[in-house]
Design a protein around this motif. Sequence first.
Motif, short mmCIF file in Angstrom:
data_model
loop_
_atom_site.label_atom_id
_atom_site.label_comp_id
_atom_site.label_asym_id
_atom_site.label_seq_id
_atom_site.Cartn_x
_atom_site.Cartn_y
_atom_site.Cartn_z
N LEU A 29 0.83 -1.21 0.00
CA LEU A 29 0.00 0.00 0.00
C LEU A 29 0.87 1.26 0.00
O LEU A 29 0.58 2.23 -0.70
CB LEU A 29 -0.92 -0.01 1.22
N LEU A 30 1.97 1.24 0.77
CA LEU A 30 2.86 2.40 0.80
C LEU A 30 3.51 2.60 -0.56
O LEU A 30 3.61 3.74 -1.05
CB LEU A 30 3.92 2.21 1.89
N ASP A 31 3.97 1.51 -1.20
CA ASP A 31 4.59 1.64 -2.52
C ASP A 31 3.60 2.21 -3.54
O ASP A 31 3.94 3.08 -4.36
CB ASP A 31 5.09 0.27 -3.00
N GLN A 32 2.36 1.73 -3.50
CA GLN A 32 1.33 2.23 -4.43
C GLN A 32 1.04 3.71 -4.17
O GLN A 32 0.90 4.51 -5.11
CB GLN A 32 0.06 1.40 -4.29
N THR A 33 0.99 4.08 -2.89
CA THR A 33 0.73 5.48 -2.55
C THR A 33 1.88 6.38 -3.02
O THR A 33 1.65 7.49 -3.51
CB THR A 33 0.54 5.61 -1.03
N ARG A 34 3.12 5.90 -2.86
CA ARG A 34 4.26 6.68 -3.34
C ARG A 34 4.19 6.92 -4.85
O ARG A 34 4.49 8.02 -5.33
CB ARG A 34 5.55 5.97 -2.98
N ALA A 35 3.78 5.88 -5.59
CA ALA A 35 3.67 6.01 -7.03
C ALA A 35 2.61 7.05 -7.40
O ALA A 35 2.83 7.90 -8.28
CB ALA A 35 3.35 4.66 -7.67
N GLU A 36 1.47 7.01 -6.71
CA GLU A 36 0.42 7.99 -6.98
C GLU A 36 0.85 9.40 -6.59
O GLU A 36 0.52 10.38 -7.27
CB GLU A 36 -0.85 7.59 -6.22
N TYR A 37 1.64 9.48 -5.51
CA TYR A 37 2.15 10.79 -5.09
C TYR A 37 3.09 11.38 -6.15
O TYR A 37 3.01 12.56 -6.48
CB TYR A 37 2.86 10.66 -3.76
N ARG A 38 3.98 10.54 -6.69
CA ARG A 38 4.91 11.02 -7.71
C ARG A 38 4.17 11.50 -8.96
O ARG A 38 4.55 12.50 -9.58
CB ARG A 38 5.91 9.92 -8.07
N MET A 39 3.10 10.79 -9.30
CA MET A 39 2.31 11.20 -10.45
C MET A 39 1.67 12.57 -10.21
O MET A 39 1.69 13.45 -11.09
CB MET A 39 1.23 10.15 -10.74
N ALA A 40 1.11 12.77 -9.01
CA ALA A 40 0.49 14.06 -8.70
C ALA A 40 1.55 15.16 -8.64
O ALA A 40 1.33 16.29 -9.10
CB ALA A 40 -0.26 13.97 -7.37
N GLN A 41 2.71 14.82 -8.10
CA GLN A 41 3.79 15.79 -7.96
C GLN A 41 4.30 16.25 -9.33
O GLN A 41 4.70 17.41 -9.49
CB GLN A 41 4.92 15.15 -7.14
N ALA A 42 4.28 15.35 -10.30
CA ALA A 42 4.80 15.66 -11.62
C ALA A 42 3.79 16.40 -12.50
O ALA A 42 4.12 16.83 -13.60
CB ALA A 42 5.24 14.37 -12.33
N SER A 43 2.57 16.54 -12.02
CA SER A 43 1.52 17.18 -12.83
C SER A 43 1.58 18.70 -12.70
O SER A 43 1.42 19.24 -11.60
CB SER A 43 0.14 16.68 -12.37
N PRO A 44 1.80 19.43 -13.80
CA PRO A 44 1.77 20.89 -13.73
C PRO A 44 0.42 21.42 -13.28
O PRO A 44 0.35 22.45 -12.61
CB PRO A 44 2.10 21.31 -15.18
N ALA A 45 -0.63 20.72 -13.67
CA ALA A 45 -1.96 21.18 -13.28
C ALA A 45 -2.15 21.17 -11.77
O ALA A 45 -2.83 22.04 -11.21
CB ALA A 45 -3.03 20.32 -13.96
N VAL A 46 -1.57 20.18 -11.11
CA VAL A 46 -1.68 20.12 -9.65
C VAL A 46 -1.01 21.34 -9.02
O VAL A 46 -1.54 21.98 -8.12
CB VAL A 46 -1.05 18.81 -9.13
#
Length: 303
Positions: A29-46
Amino acid sequence: MKHNYLTPIVLAVAALLAACGSTPKATSLLDQTRAEYRMAQASPAVATYAPMEMKLATDAMTQANASAAERDSDAEIDRLAYLARQKIALTQEVTKRKVAEAEVANAGKQRDQLVLDQRTNEANAAQIRANTANQAAVIAQNDAANAKQQTLLAQDEAAAAQARNAQLEAQLSDLAAKKTERGLVITLGDVLFGTDLSQLTSAGMASAQKLATVLQNNPMRNVLIEGFADSTGASDYNQALSLRRATAVQTALTQFGIAPGRIAMQGYGEAFPVAANDTAPNRQLNRRVEIVLSDDSGQIRAR
């Protein structure tokens, strides 16, 4: 005006992870959450539309990573990762909503798409609430199951302890053991020693052998041998005689195979009489050796 709130937060997360001297724990669950966090972090729209929500997600992610670095339990790491995941999802949903609003403001033709996005957001929010409720239900079920299991284990242990005590009492029946506040106590009277002597008679040796057999059958039990005397004669002599008689019992037990480390001794002399020292029969009752059996943990309550 656009503000970039992410760079200092990201640096703080990186510094926290770098400071950990031991390998952090990880869960799926932590690994999956980290992946989702990186995706959000890389989004200019965010960064443009949801910087405050992303900060909250980053704070939650920092707590989850810190828990992993401290090597907390998997349950605690997953709990923090789940909270971070919800904040990431909220950040993504806020971003989607604000992007849709911006598109609607720029072009009226996108209003239909905004309605669709809003419905999607509502559906996602409902799904998140449903997932949260389901997880809470699962946790409650697990807690109930664990509580029931602990209760059953405690009941089994209590029943086993009762069975062991009953078996021990049966084994000690020939030695007339008595239940006391300190545990089971066996009394070797004056008649099991030579007159004014510390050597065990043949009957005393037979009693010691029976006790040794009981101790061999109950390897978790220890004994405390306490010697006593009557008030006749000098107190120093009576003290020494009571200790010698306790030592005689200890020696007999070791001869029958009981490790010395399981046997403690104490001579009390004239102290703790069980009868008045006014008659010969009463004085004979006071000339005794008491053997106290420990509990299953090897502990003996002090006199």
